[in-house]
Design a protein around this motif. Structure first.
Motif, PDB file in Angstrom:
ATOM      1  N   ARG A   1      20.177  -1.913 -13.999  1.00  0.00           N
ATOM      2  CA  ARG A   1      19.900  -2.888 -15.059  1.00  0.00           C
ATOM      3  C   ARG A   1      20.203  -4.302 -14.599  1.00  0.00           C
ATOM      4  O   ARG A   1      19.453  -5.233 -14.888  1.00  0.00           O
ATOM      5  CB  ARG A   1      20.725  -2.563 -16.306  1.00  0.00           C
ATOM      6  CG  ARG A   1      20.220  -1.408 -17.126  1.00  0.00           C
ATOM      7  CD  ARG A   1      20.744  -1.469 -18.562  1.00  0.00           C
ATOM      8  NE  ARG A   1      22.159  -1.796 -18.595  1.00  0.00           N
ATOM      9  CZ  ARG A   1      23.137  -0.908 -18.639  1.00  0.00           C
ATOM     10  NH1 ARG A   1      22.842   0.385 -18.620  1.00  0.00           N
ATOM     11  NH2 ARG A   1      24.395  -1.278 -18.701  1.00  0.00           N
TER      12      ARG A   1
ATOM     13  N   LEU B   1      17.511  -7.232 -14.343  1.00  0.00           N
ATOM     14  CA  LEU B   1      17.714  -8.417 -15.160  1.00  0.00           C
ATOM     15  C   LEU B   1      17.640  -9.682 -14.314  1.00  0.00           C
ATOM     16  O   LEU B   1      16.975 -10.658 -14.690  1.00  0.00           O
ATOM     17  CB  LEU B   1      19.060  -8.344 -15.878  1.00  0.00           C
ATOM     18  CG  LEU B   1      19.440  -9.550 -16.736  1.00  0.00           C
ATOM     19  CD1 LEU B   1      18.403  -9.780 -17.831  1.00  0.00           C
ATOM     20  CD2 LEU B   1      20.829  -9.360 -17.344  1.00  0.00           C
TER      21      LEU B   1
ATOM     22  N   GLU C   1      28.905 -10.039 -23.023  1.00  0.00           N
ATOM     23  CA  GLU C   1      28.579 -10.293 -24.421  1.00  0.00           C
ATOM     24  C   GLU C   1      29.478 -11.358 -25.051  1.00  0.00           C
ATOM     25  O   GLU C   1      29.680 -11.370 -26.269  1.00  0.00           O
ATOM     26  CB  GLU C   1      28.617  -8.999 -25.243  1.00  0.00           C
ATOM     27  CG  GLU C   1      27.625  -7.950 -24.759  1.00  0.00           C
ATOM     28  CD  GLU C   1      27.624  -6.703 -25.620  1.00  0.00           C
ATOM     29  OE1 GLU C   1      28.501  -6.586 -26.508  1.00  0.00           O
ATOM     30  OE2 GLU C   1      26.749  -5.837 -25.414  1.00  0.00           O
TER      31      GLU C   1
ATOM     32  N   ASN D   1      16.539 -13.612 -23.638  1.00  0.00           N
ATOM     33  CA  ASN D   1      16.156 -12.531 -24.553  1.00  0.00           C
ATOM     34  C   ASN D   1      14.930 -11.772 -24.045  1.00  0.00           C
ATOM     35  O   ASN D   1      14.869 -10.545 -24.118  1.00  0.00           O
ATOM     36  CB  ASN D   1      15.876 -13.108 -25.941  1.00  0.00           C
ATOM     37  CG  ASN D   1      17.142 -13.575 -26.632  1.00  0.00           C
ATOM     38  OD1 ASN D   1      18.232 -13.105 -26.324  1.00  0.00           O
ATOM     39  ND2 ASN D   1      17.006 -14.514 -27.566  1.00  0.00           N
ATOM     40  N   ARG D   2      13.960 -12.513 -23.532  1.00  0.00           N
ATOM     41  CA  ARG D   2      12.748 -11.882 -23.013  1.00  0.00           C
ATOM     42  C   ARG D   2      13.076 -10.983 -21.821  1.00  0.00           C
ATOM     43  O   ARG D   2      12.600  -9.848 -21.723  1.00  0.00           O
ATOM     44  CB  ARG D   2      11.744 -12.955 -22.609  1.00  0.00           C
ATOM     45  CG  ARG D   2      10.395 -12.397 -22.167  1.00  0.00           C
ATOM     46  CD  ARG D   2       9.550 -13.495 -21.540  1.00  0.00           C
ATOM     47  NE  ARG D   2       9.455 -14.661 -22.408  1.00  0.00           N
ATOM     48  CZ  ARG D   2       9.237 -15.889 -21.965  1.00  0.00           C
ATOM     49  NH1 ARG D   2       9.126 -16.121 -20.671  1.00  0.00           N
ATOM     50  NH2 ARG D   2       9.133 -16.890 -22.814  1.00  0.00           N
TER      51      ARG D   2
ATOM     52  N   LEU E   1      15.981  -9.617 -21.093  1.00  0.00           N
ATOM     53  CA  LEU E   1      16.790  -8.478 -21.534  1.00  0.00           C
ATOM     54  C   LEU E   1      15.927  -7.359 -22.095  1.00  0.00           C
ATOM     55  O   LEU E   1      16.119  -6.183 -21.770  1.00  0.00           O
ATOM     56  CB  LEU E   1      17.794  -8.934 -22.595  1.00  0.00           C
ATOM     57  CG  LEU E   1      19.173  -9.368 -22.113  1.00  0.00           C
ATOM     58  CD1 LEU E   1      19.992  -9.925 -23.280  1.00  0.00           C
ATOM     59  CD2 LEU E   1      19.916  -8.213 -21.457  1.00  0.00           C
ATOM     60  N   LEU E   2      14.976  -7.725 -22.946  1.00  0.00           N
ATOM     61  CA  LEU E   2      14.100  -6.714 -23.537  1.00  0.00           C
ATOM     62  C   LEU E   2      13.281  -5.998 -22.466  1.00  0.00           C
ATOM     63  O   LEU E   2      13.144  -4.765 -22.486  1.00  0.00           O
ATOM     64  CB  LEU E   2      13.169  -7.373 -24.564  1.00  0.00           C
ATOM     65  CG  LEU E   2      13.824  -7.811 -25.872  1.00  0.00           C
ATOM     66  CD1 LEU E   2      12.838  -8.588 -26.725  1.00  0.00           C
ATOM     67  CD2 LEU E   2      14.353  -6.602 -26.637  1.00  0.00           C
ATOM     68  N   ARG E   3      12.741  -6.751 -21.530  1.00  0.00           N
ATOM     69  CA  ARG E   3      11.938  -6.147 -20.466  1.00  0.00           C
ATOM     70  C   ARG E   3      12.812  -5.278 -19.559  1.00  0.00           C
ATOM     71  O   ARG E   3      12.386  -4.218 -19.095  1.00  0.00           O
ATOM     72  CB  ARG E   3      11.243  -7.237 -19.657  1.00  0.00           C
ATOM     73  CG  ARG E   3      10.161  -7.980 -20.431  1.00  0.00           C
ATOM     74  CD  ARG E   3       9.501  -9.053 -19.597  1.00  0.00           C
ATOM     75  NE  ARG E   3       8.794  -8.491 -18.455  1.00  0.00           N
ATOM     76  CZ  ARG E   3       8.317  -9.226 -17.449  1.00  0.00           C
ATOM     77  NH1 ARG E   3       8.494 -10.532 -17.432  1.00  0.00           N
ATOM     78  NH2 ARG E   3       7.673  -8.640 -16.452  1.00  0.00           N
ATOM     79  N   THR E   4      14.044  -5.728 -19.301  1.00  0.00           N
ATOM     80  CA  THR E   4      14.954  -4.946 -18.470  1.00  0.00           C
ATOM     81  C   THR E   4      15.250  -3.597 -19.090  1.00  0.00           C
ATOM     82  O   THR E   4      15.171  -2.552 -18.429  1.00  0.00           O
ATOM     83  CB  THR E   4      16.278  -5.714 -18.259  1.00  0.00           C
ATOM     84  OG1 THR E   4      16.025  -6.910 -17.522  1.00  0.00           O
ATOM     85  CG2 THR E   4      17.290  -4.865 -17.499  1.00  0.00           C
ATOM     86  N   LEU E   5      15.592  -3.600 -20.371  1.00  0.00           N
ATOM     87  CA  LEU E   5      15.919  -2.350 -21.054  1.00  0.00           C
ATOM     88  C   LEU E   5      14.709  -1.422 -21.117  1.00  0.00           C
ATOM     89  O   LEU E   5      14.842  -0.205 -20.957  1.00  0.00           O
ATOM     90  CB  LEU E   5      16.437  -2.647 -22.458  1.00  0.00           C
ATOM     91  CG  LEU E   5      17.778  -3.377 -22.519  1.00  0.00           C
ATOM     92  CD1 LEU E   5      18.118  -3.751 -23.956  1.00  0.00           C
ATOM     93  CD2 LEU E   5      18.881  -2.520 -21.910  1.00  0.00           C
ATOM     94  N   PHE E   6      13.532  -2.002 -21.319  1.00  0.00           N
ATOM     95  CA  PHE E   6      12.319  -1.188 -21.381  1.00  0.00           C
ATOM     96  C   PHE E   6      12.033  -0.534 -20.037  1.00  0.00           C
ATOM     97  O   PHE E   6      11.770   0.674 -19.953  1.00  0.00           O
ATOM     98  CB  PHE E   6      11.129  -2.050 -21.807  1.00  0.00           C
ATOM     99  CG  PHE E   6       9.820  -1.320 -21.777  1.00  0.00           C
ATOM    100  CD1 PHE E   6       9.471  -0.437 -22.783  1.00  0.00           C
ATOM    101  CD2 PHE E   6       8.933  -1.506 -20.720  1.00  0.00           C
ATOM    102  CE1 PHE E   6       8.265   0.252 -22.746  1.00  0.00           C
ATOM    103  CE2 PHE E   6       7.729  -0.830 -20.673  1.00  0.00           C
ATOM    104  CZ  PHE E   6       7.388   0.045 -21.689  1.00  0.00           C
TER     105      PHE E   6
ATOM    106  N   SER F   1      14.782   2.093 -19.090  1.00  0.00           N
ATOM    107  CA  SER F   1      14.626   3.309 -19.894  1.00  0.00           C
ATOM    108  C   SER F   1      13.400   4.108 -19.456  1.00  0.00           C
ATOM    109  O   SER F   1      13.434   5.339 -19.423  1.00  0.00           O
ATOM    110  CB  SER F   1      14.508   2.949 -21.380  1.00  0.00           C
ATOM    111  OG  SER F   1      15.678   2.319 -21.832  1.00  0.00           O
TER     112      SER F   1
END
Length: 204
Positions: A89, A93, A164, A184-185, A187-192, A195
């Motif tokens: 991750r 990121l 955090e 934020n962008r 982070l969302l792409r990293t988690l997607f 996963s």
């Protein structure tokens, strides 16, 4: 991961697909680079700093033999999985935080920098000692070993995001010249992506 990489090689898949499997295990990536650097023909200068370069230099047949050789040593280290996933991750990121402003080589080096930054926790040894045997891109070595250079602000930002703590995130973001929207962008792409890689592994 080892079995998945061998299966991809046997199916004749491209190097990029093999790298996708390797990305899930930073420790295996570290061992691969260490093996390539210690090849009998002499140190192989992996200046581009990517796992794809290492696999291309080694070649798929040679890589398969190496993977088969270490298969007996591989185990399902359940306790290592969380930190391996955290390293993946972090690497993703860092790469995505610079996605709009950097070239492919920089993206690869940022991924390596982030993934390898947790090797000290995985192997319980200082980063400097672990990296001593590797030929690393200059910017990666500067950030991980010398704690300086152009990648250090991005590494500190990734660590701050993981903590955090809002104040630390703001300070690190300012130092890295990254906006909250970009964070934020990314982070969302990293988690997607992370996963998706895990789901692909579970289904293979």
């Amino acid at each position: 991961v080892v079995l998945e990489m061998i299966s991809r090689i046997d199916r004749g898949e491209a190097t990029a697909a093999i790298v996708q499997s390797l990305m899930r295990d930073p420790l295996l990536g570290f061992e691969l680079l260490r093996y390539v650097n210690a090849a009998p023909s002499g140190p192989l200068q992996l200046e581009a700093g990517s796992f794809q370069d290492a696999i291309s230099i080694l070649g798929h047949p040679h890589l398969r033999r190496w993977l088969a050789g270490i298969l007996g040593q591989a185990g399902d280290e359940v306790l290592l999985k969380p930190v391996n996933f955290a390293a993946l991750r972090r690497g993703l990121l860092m790469r995505l935080l610079a996605a709009d402003s950097s070239d492919a080589q920089t993206h690869d080096e940022l991924l390596m920098c982030g993934a390898f930054s947790l090797l000290d926790r995985i192997l319980a040894k200082p980063v400097g000692e672990l990296m001593r045997t590797l030929v690393l891109p200059g910017r990666v070595r500067q950030a991980l070993v010398e704690r300086r250079g152009p990648f250090l602000p991005m590494l500190e930002l990734a660590r701050a995001i993981e903590s955090e703590v809002p104040h630390d995130i703001r300070a690190a973001a300012n130092a890295a010249f990254v906006s909250p929207l970009e964070i934020n962008r990314a982070l969302l792409r990293t988690l997607f992506i992370a996963s998706s890689l895990e789901r692909a592994s579970s289904g293979s």
